[in-house]
Design an enzyme around this catalytic site. Structure first.
Site, short mmCIF file in Angstrom:
data_model
loop_
_atom_site.label_atom_id
_atom_site.label_comp_id
_atom_site.label_asym_id
_atom_site.label_seq_id
_atom_site.Cartn_x
_atom_site.Cartn_y
_atom_site.Cartn_z
N LYS A 97 0.84 -1.19 0.00
CA LYS A 97 0.00 0.00 0.00
C LYS A 97 0.88 1.25 0.00
O LYS A 97 1.96 1.27 0.61
CB LYS A 97 -0.92 0.01 1.22
CG LYS A 97 -2.01 1.08 1.15
CD LYS A 97 -3.06 0.89 2.22
CE LYS A 97 -4.18 1.92 2.03
NZ LYS A 97 -5.24 1.79 3.04
N CYS A 195 -3.81 8.30 -7.82
CA CYS A 195 -4.93 8.23 -6.88
C CYS A 195 -5.91 9.35 -7.19
O CYS A 195 -5.53 10.53 -7.18
CB CYS A 195 -4.44 8.35 -5.44
SG CYS A 195 -5.75 8.20 -4.21
N LYS A 233 2.60 4.72 -12.08
CA LYS A 233 1.20 4.26 -12.16
C LYS A 233 0.32 5.37 -12.72
O LYS A 233 0.24 6.46 -12.16
CB LYS A 233 0.71 3.82 -10.78
CG LYS A 233 -0.63 3.09 -10.81
CD LYS A 233 -0.93 2.48 -9.45
CE LYS A 233 -2.21 1.65 -9.48
NZ LYS A 233 -2.48 1.03 -8.17
#
Length: 431
Positions: A97, A195, A233
């Site tokens: 995480k 995110c 990402k």
């Protein structure tokens, strides 16, 4: 990665054009004891089509994995116990995480998940096809997470552990975080540029991934410090995902991962008239995942893979596919579109860590069906079958022309004789 200096690429960003020098530099990684990096990307298997034993192993950016299935960053990699479980169950790699320097600024709420089921609004029996979360990155102290990374690498020295990191717009902070994470012995780093919720005012997550100029600068900071492979990402919440992917690769990242979750509002409770997930009567847009996003993820990965094949050729950059993977066939689709590895996060939350056995078994079934003996045998195989709509029209017109040239049946229903309508109809060829 071999030096690519001197090559440039213009990337449009809003109303400006960013010219990016290719600045890849050699990195070291722990899995080969800091020696020079071996070939990046998946290495071709020595097995041939007649080999009875199917080989799921992959080598990506020098990292050797028993299979291409990777725990995606999120709750399934939240602490030592669950990451141990992932390795024990047989996952190819684990991405922990996301961590940052100051966990105190991360404050989560509950409930933080909402589900979309097949069927009417509010159905509790339909199959879960969509999952929304408003969860932030790890709220555990960084020292705790780093200690657990170190312990995990001690217990599983030959398994691949990847740290996911995210930080504010501060070069010194990024350098400190990278240095502290690398000291634990992690094999690679994935940068969370994607995110979709939480702390955008701090220029974190998707706030960076959606701004190519900002992304270029931050990737530069990261890659001048990192000594292990770096994956960026990508956020799907952007018009053209190839632009930030291109920026990340040309500024030194060894690979990209796609996609993170899609910005969403799961729905409105028609009894209470409040949005879901509902926190004290209120909500906020969150990240959407699960099988409903799979087609969108495939399209994004296809676009990135085409760009990488066209612009990076044999430069050995890697691609990790993410989005709605719950079956071996889902993973096969990502690999057919050029992915080296396949990440699973929501699927693990829904079905448990043991799902990796099902994924491996079903992927082997697919390989056996098509006489593939290794992952490399079919990686990117379907990319060549994508083209433009204009080209599709031309191809179909040519196919119709050729069919007409060899037609043996009736030309149209005006030629019916009345002797066997079904047979005469089926003899006609569409125009």
């Amino acid at each position: 990665m071999a030096s690519l200096s001197g090559l440039t690429q213009q990337i449009s960003n809003r109303n400006s054009v960013v010219e990016l020098p290719m600045t890849h530099r050699p990195r070291l990684h722990n899995s080969i004891k800091k020696s020079c990096r071996v070939g990046l990307g998946i290495m071709a298997s020595e097995n041939n089509a007649s080999t009875s034993e199917l080989d799921l192993s992959v080598t990506v950016n020098g990292l050797k994995m028993p299979n291409p299935f990777v725990i995606g960053s999120g709750p399934p990699g939240t602490n030592l116990a669950v990451m141990r479980k992932a390795f024990d169950e047989g996952w190819g790699a684990v991405i922990a995480k996301t961590v940052s320097l100051d966990a105190a600024k991360v404050i989560n709420v509950t409930p933080r998940y909402a589900k979309l089921r097949a069927g009417a609004n509010g159905s509790t029996r339909g199959e879960i096809i969509g999952w929304e979360n408003i969860e932030l990155i790890s709220d555990r102290p960084l020292e705790t997470m780093l200690s657990e990374f170190k312990q995990l690498k001690k217990e599983y020295p030959d398994r691949i552990l990847i740290a996911s990191i995210m930080e504010e717009y501060d070069k010194a902070a990024w350098h400190e975080l990278i240095d502290r994470v690398e000291q634990t012995g992690v094999d690679a780093i994935e940068i969370n540029f994607s995110c979709p919720h939480g702390m955008p005012e701090r220029k974190m997550g998707a706030a960076v991934g959606q701004d190519c100029a900002l992304l270029e600068e931050v990737c530069g900071w990261i890659n001048e410090k990192a000594t292990v492979p770096v994956w960026a990402k990508m956020t799907p919440n952007i018009t053209d995902i190839t632009q930030p992917a291109r920026v990340a690769l040309r500024t030194g990242c060894e690979g990209v991962s796609a996609i993170n979750t899609i910005m969403s509002v799961m729905g409105i409770n028609l009894d209470t008239l409040r949005p879901e997930p509902c926190v004290e009567g209120y909500s906020t847009p969150g990240g959407y995942s699960s099988k409903a996003v799979h087609p969108i993820a495939l399209a994004k990965v296809m676009s990135i893979a085409q760009m990488m094949r066209s612009e990076f050729g044999d430069k050995d950059c890697s691609l990790s596919g993410i989005g709605g993977v719950e079956a071996g066939g889902d993973a096969a689709e990502f690999i057919l579109l050029g992915a080296d590895t396949v990440q699973v996060c929501t699927g693990v939350m829904m079905h448990g860590y043991g799902i990796v056995k099902k994924l491996c078994s079903e992927l082997k079934d697919f390989m056996k069906k098509h006489n593939f003996s290794s992952i490399d045998d079919f990686k990117g195989l379907s990319l060549e079958y994508f083209t433009t709509h204009t080209d599709l029209v031309k191809r179909q017109q040519e196919a119709i022309r050729q069919r007409k040239a060899i037609r043996k049946g009736l030309a149209s229903d005006k030629d019916w004789t009345g002797d066997g309508f079904v047979q005469e109809t089926e003899s006609m060829v569409s125009n």
